[in-house]
Scaffold this motif. Structure first.
Motif, PDB file in Angstrom:
ATOM      1  N   ALA A  61       4.735 -60.477  -6.426  1.00 55.16           N
ATOM      2  CA  ALA A  61       3.571 -59.926  -7.131  1.00 55.16           C
ATOM      3  C   ALA A  61       2.279 -60.098  -6.326  1.00 55.16           C
ATOM      4  CB  ALA A  61       3.428 -60.604  -8.494  1.00 55.16           C
ATOM      5  N   ASP A  62       2.346 -60.884  -5.268  1.00 58.46           N
ATOM      6  CA  ASP A  62       1.164 -61.204  -4.454  1.00 58.46           C
ATOM      7  C   ASP A  62       1.216 -60.369  -3.168  1.00 58.46           C
ATOM      8  OD1 ASP A  62      -0.587 -62.339  -2.621  1.00 58.46           O
ATOM      9  OD2 ASP A  62      -0.136 -64.402  -3.194  1.00 58.46           O
ATOM     10  N   SER A  63       0.380 -59.342  -3.094  1.00 57.29           N
ATOM     11  CA  SER A  63       0.493 -58.401  -1.971  1.00 57.29           C
ATOM     12  C   SER A  63       0.214 -59.076  -0.628  1.00 57.29           C
ATOM     13  CB  SER A  63      -0.420 -57.190  -2.175  1.00 57.29           C
ATOM     14  OG  SER A  63      -1.758 -57.609  -2.240  1.00 57.29           O
ATOM     15  N   ALA A  64      -0.725 -60.034  -0.595  1.00 58.21           N
ATOM     16  CA  ALA A  64      -1.022 -60.718   0.675  1.00 58.21           C
ATOM     17  C   ALA A  64       0.204 -61.511   1.135  1.00 58.21           C
ATOM     18  CB  ALA A  64      -2.234 -61.633   0.510  1.00 58.21           C
ATOM     19  N   ILE A  89      12.096 -60.627 -13.383  1.00 55.37           N
ATOM     20  CA  ILE A  89      12.094 -61.631 -14.450  1.00 55.37           C
ATOM     21  C   ILE A  89      12.215 -60.923 -15.795  1.00 55.37           C
ATOM     22  CG2 ILE A  89      10.857 -63.495 -13.270  1.00 55.37           C
ATOM     23  CD1 ILE A  89       8.235 -62.424 -14.483  1.00 55.37           C
ATOM     24  N   ALA A  90      12.786 -61.647 -16.754  1.00 56.84           N
ATOM     25  CA  ALA A  90      12.946 -61.103 -18.108  1.00 56.84           C
ATOM     26  C   ALA A  90      12.399 -62.121 -19.090  1.00 56.84           C
ATOM     27  CB  ALA A  90      14.418 -60.836 -18.382  1.00 56.84           C
ATOM     28  N   ARG A  91      11.979 -61.672 -20.243  1.00 56.05           N
ATOM     29  CA  ARG A  91      11.493 -62.610 -21.256  1.00 56.05           C
ATOM     30  C   ARG A  91      11.772 -61.986 -22.629  1.00 56.05           C
ATOM     31  NH1 ARG A  91       6.654 -66.158 -21.818  1.00 56.05           N
ATOM     32  NH2 ARG A  91       7.014 -67.023 -23.893  1.00 56.05           N
ATOM     33  N   PRO A  92      13.023 -62.157 -23.109  1.00 58.63           N
ATOM     34  CA  PRO A  92      13.381 -61.532 -24.383  1.00 58.63           C
ATOM     35  C   PRO A  92      12.566 -62.117 -25.538  1.00 58.63           C
ATOM     36  CG  PRO A  92      15.310 -62.450 -23.266  1.00 58.63           C
ATOM     37  CD  PRO A  92      14.106 -62.972 -22.571  1.00 58.63           C
ATOM     38  N   THR A 102       2.104 -62.332 -20.546  1.00 61.94           N
ATOM     39  CA  THR A 102       3.535 -62.118 -20.289  1.00 61.94           C
ATOM     40  C   THR A 102       3.782 -60.666 -19.905  1.00 61.94           C
ATOM     41  OG1 THR A 102       4.068 -63.785 -21.939  1.00 61.94           O
ATOM     42  CG2 THR A 102       5.848 -62.295 -21.307  1.00 61.94           C
ATOM     43  N   TRP A 103       3.191 -59.755 -20.673  1.00 72.19           N
ATOM     44  CA  TRP A 103       3.321 -58.311 -20.400  1.00 72.19           C
ATOM     45  C   TRP A 103       2.882 -58.020 -18.954  1.00 72.19           C
ATOM     46  CZ3 TRP A 103       5.237 -54.130 -23.026  1.00 72.19           C
ATOM     47  CH2 TRP A 103       4.854 -52.872 -22.575  1.00 72.19           C
ATOM     48  N   LYS A 104       1.710 -58.584 -18.593  1.00 75.61           N
ATOM     49  CA  LYS A 104       1.152 -58.324 -17.269  1.00 75.61           C
ATOM     50  C   LYS A 104       2.045 -58.926 -16.174  1.00 75.61           C
ATOM     51  CE  LYS A 104      -3.135 -58.670 -14.612  1.00 75.61           C
ATOM     52  NZ  LYS A 104      -2.451 -59.028 -13.382  1.00 75.61           N
ATOM     53  N   ARG A 105       2.522 -60.138 -16.415  1.00 74.76           N
ATOM     54  CA  ARG A 105       3.342 -60.802 -15.379  1.00 74.76           C
ATOM     55  C   ARG A 105       4.650 -60.022 -15.144  1.00 74.76           C
ATOM     56  NH1 ARG A 105       3.313 -63.360 -10.676  1.00 74.76           N
ATOM     57  NH2 ARG A 105       5.141 -64.670 -10.422  1.00 74.76           N
ATOM     58  N   SER A 146      16.225 -53.577 -27.947  1.00 76.37           N
ATOM     59  CA  SER A 146      15.491 -54.405 -28.903  1.00 76.37           C
ATOM     60  C   SER A 146      15.149 -55.767 -28.292  1.00 76.37           C
ATOM     61  CB  SER A 146      16.368 -54.597 -30.146  1.00 76.37           C
ATOM     62  OG  SER A 146      15.817 -55.573 -30.979  1.00 76.37           O
ATOM     63  N   CYS A 147      13.958 -56.236 -28.541  1.00 77.20           N
ATOM     64  CA  CYS A 147      13.473 -57.543 -28.051  1.00 77.20           C
ATOM     65  C   CYS A 147      13.356 -57.611 -26.519  1.00 77.20           C
ATOM     66  CB  CYS A 147      14.349 -58.690 -28.551  1.00 77.20           C
ATOM     67  SG  CYS A 147      14.308 -58.850 -30.337  1.00 77.20           S
ATOM     68  N   GLU A 148      13.355 -56.467 -25.886  1.00 76.19           N
ATOM     69  CA  GLU A 148      13.211 -56.414 -24.415  1.00 76.19           C
ATOM     70  C   GLU A 148      12.197 -55.332 -24.048  1.00 76.19           C
ATOM     71  OE1 GLU A 148      14.659 -58.350 -22.223  1.00 76.19           O
ATOM     72  OE2 GLU A 148      16.718 -58.827 -22.806  1.00 76.19           O
ATOM     73  N   VAL A 149      11.184 -55.121 -24.894  1.00 77.04           N
ATOM     74  CA  VAL A 149      10.287 -53.977 -24.672  1.00 77.04           C
ATOM     75  C   VAL A 149       9.561 -54.076 -23.326  1.00 77.04           C
ATOM     76  CG1 VAL A 149       8.277 -52.704 -25.524  1.00 77.04           C
ATOM     77  CG2 VAL A 149      10.000 -53.535 -27.138  1.00 77.04           C
ATOM     78  N   ALA A 150       9.044 -55.257 -23.031  1.00 71.16           N
ATOM     79  CA  ALA A 150       8.302 -55.399 -21.769  1.00 71.16           C
ATOM     80  C   ALA A 150       9.242 -55.208 -20.578  1.00 71.16           C
ATOM     81  CB  ALA A 150       7.628 -56.771 -21.697  1.00 71.16           C
ATOM     82  N   TYR A 151      10.364 -55.922 -20.614  1.00 68.15           N
ATOM     83  CA  TYR A 151      11.345 -55.829 -19.512  1.00 68.15           C
ATOM     84  C   TYR A 151      11.834 -54.392 -19.347  1.00 68.15           C
ATOM     85  CZ  TYR A 151      15.702 -56.751 -16.942  1.00 68.15           C
ATOM     86  OH  TYR A 151      16.729 -56.748 -16.019  1.00 68.15           O
ATOM     87  N   ALA A 152      12.242 -53.783 -20.473  1.00 73.21           N
ATOM     88  CA  ALA A 152      12.779 -52.415 -20.402  1.00 73.21           C
ATOM     89  C   ALA A 152      11.717 -51.440 -19.897  1.00 73.21           C
ATOM     90  CB  ALA A 152      13.307 -51.986 -21.768  1.00 73.21           C
TER      91      ALA A 152
END
Ligand code: NAP
Length: 242
Positions: A61-64, A89-92, A102-105, A146-152
């Motif tokens: 996530a760190d471009s440098a 990474i996943a976060r159910p 969490t969404w951003k990460r 279900s319960c994986e909206v950010a990951y999906a």
């Protein structure tokens, strides 16, 4: 000898990809964010077999940090010909419980990681009019979960990125494809618990078992060699979603 960067390859699917690529003759950079102990152990085993590998700790996530890793690969192994964007990474959790951080990460790592690595390796690939990029999506990048909206959402976006970039880069000879694994037996799915995993395998996966990381690596190897295939998503899920 071609050079491959496999992000997130200290364990799980990435480690299996790094191993398969190294054994088939690629010089490989193993990358991880934390578990350098596992990355080094894998590198040591592969070096004993005569493979040429280096390990580099960097947050995708760190471009440098990604640019620094790619410059080191260029110095020590040569420019990257094959990029496997596997780190993820996943976060159910239920949608209403997702914290903005969490969404951003999840987007920064899963999707932003692809952006950072591709931008870092692309100048060489464009110069060579050749190169191969394989991005790790998921069946949850093709279907709702279900319960994986950010990951999906990140995994859907990876498919969009891959197809669009494949169209844009095809005239330059660079291929971009995706793999969409089903439920693969790695640390990532252990959060579900053994009982749930057993039920899933027996009741919902037609082949009756979870997938193995090595089976995803075989697909990555195939895509690395499949010179007339670009913009595709290959699902490897034991028939989970037919
Ligand atoms: P895993 O066992 O949890 O391993 C994740 C790997 O990614 C580790 O090497 C980890 O490094 C690395 N990583 C995590 N965040 C990173 C970051 N910010 N920068 C660099 N490396 C990072 O996961 P997995 O099951 O092998 O999954 C690999 C990929 O396949 C992911 O993209 C995942 O979404 C996808 N996938 C997995 C499944 C499945 O069922 N397992 C299904 C579909 C898709 P450390 O060891 O240092 O933490």
């Amino acid at each position: 000898m071609s050079v491959a960067l496999v992000t997130g390859s200290s364990r799980g699917i990435g480690a299996a990809c790094a191993q398969a690529l190294a054994r088939s003759g690629y010089k490989v950079c193993i990358n991880c964010i934390e578990r350098m102990d596992l990355a080094q152990a894998l590198a040591d085993r592969l070096r004993e077999e005569g493979c040429q590998v280096i390990c580099h700790q960097a947050d995708v996530a760190d471009s440098a940090a990604v640019n620094e890793m790619v410059r080191r690969i260029e110095r020590e192994l040569g420019p990257v010909d094959l990029l496997v964007n596997n780190a993820g990474i996943a976060r159910p959790e239920q949608f209403q419980d997702i914290a903005p951080e969490t969404w951003k990460r999840l987007f920064d790592v899963n999707l932003g990681g692809c952006f950072n690595t591709i931008q870092a390796v692309l100048p060489h690939m464009l110069h060579e009019h050749a190169g191969c990029i394989v991005n790790m999506s998921s069946i949850w990048g093709q279907h709702g979960a279900s319960c994986e909206v950010a990951y999906a959402s990140t995994k859907h976006a990876i498919i969009g990125l891959s197809r669009s970039l494949a169209a844009e880069l095809a005239p330059t000879g660079i291929r971009v494809n995706c793999v969409a694994p089903g439920v693969i037996d790695t640390d990532m799915v252990q959060v579900l618990g053994q009982e749930t995993l057993d039920n899933l395998a027996q009741e919902q996966i037609p082949l009756g078992r979870l997938g193995k990381a090595e089976e995803i690596a075989e697909t990555v190897l195939y895509l690395a060699r499949a010179g007339y295939t670009t913009g595709q998503v290959i699902t490897v899920d034991g028939g989970f979603i037919i």
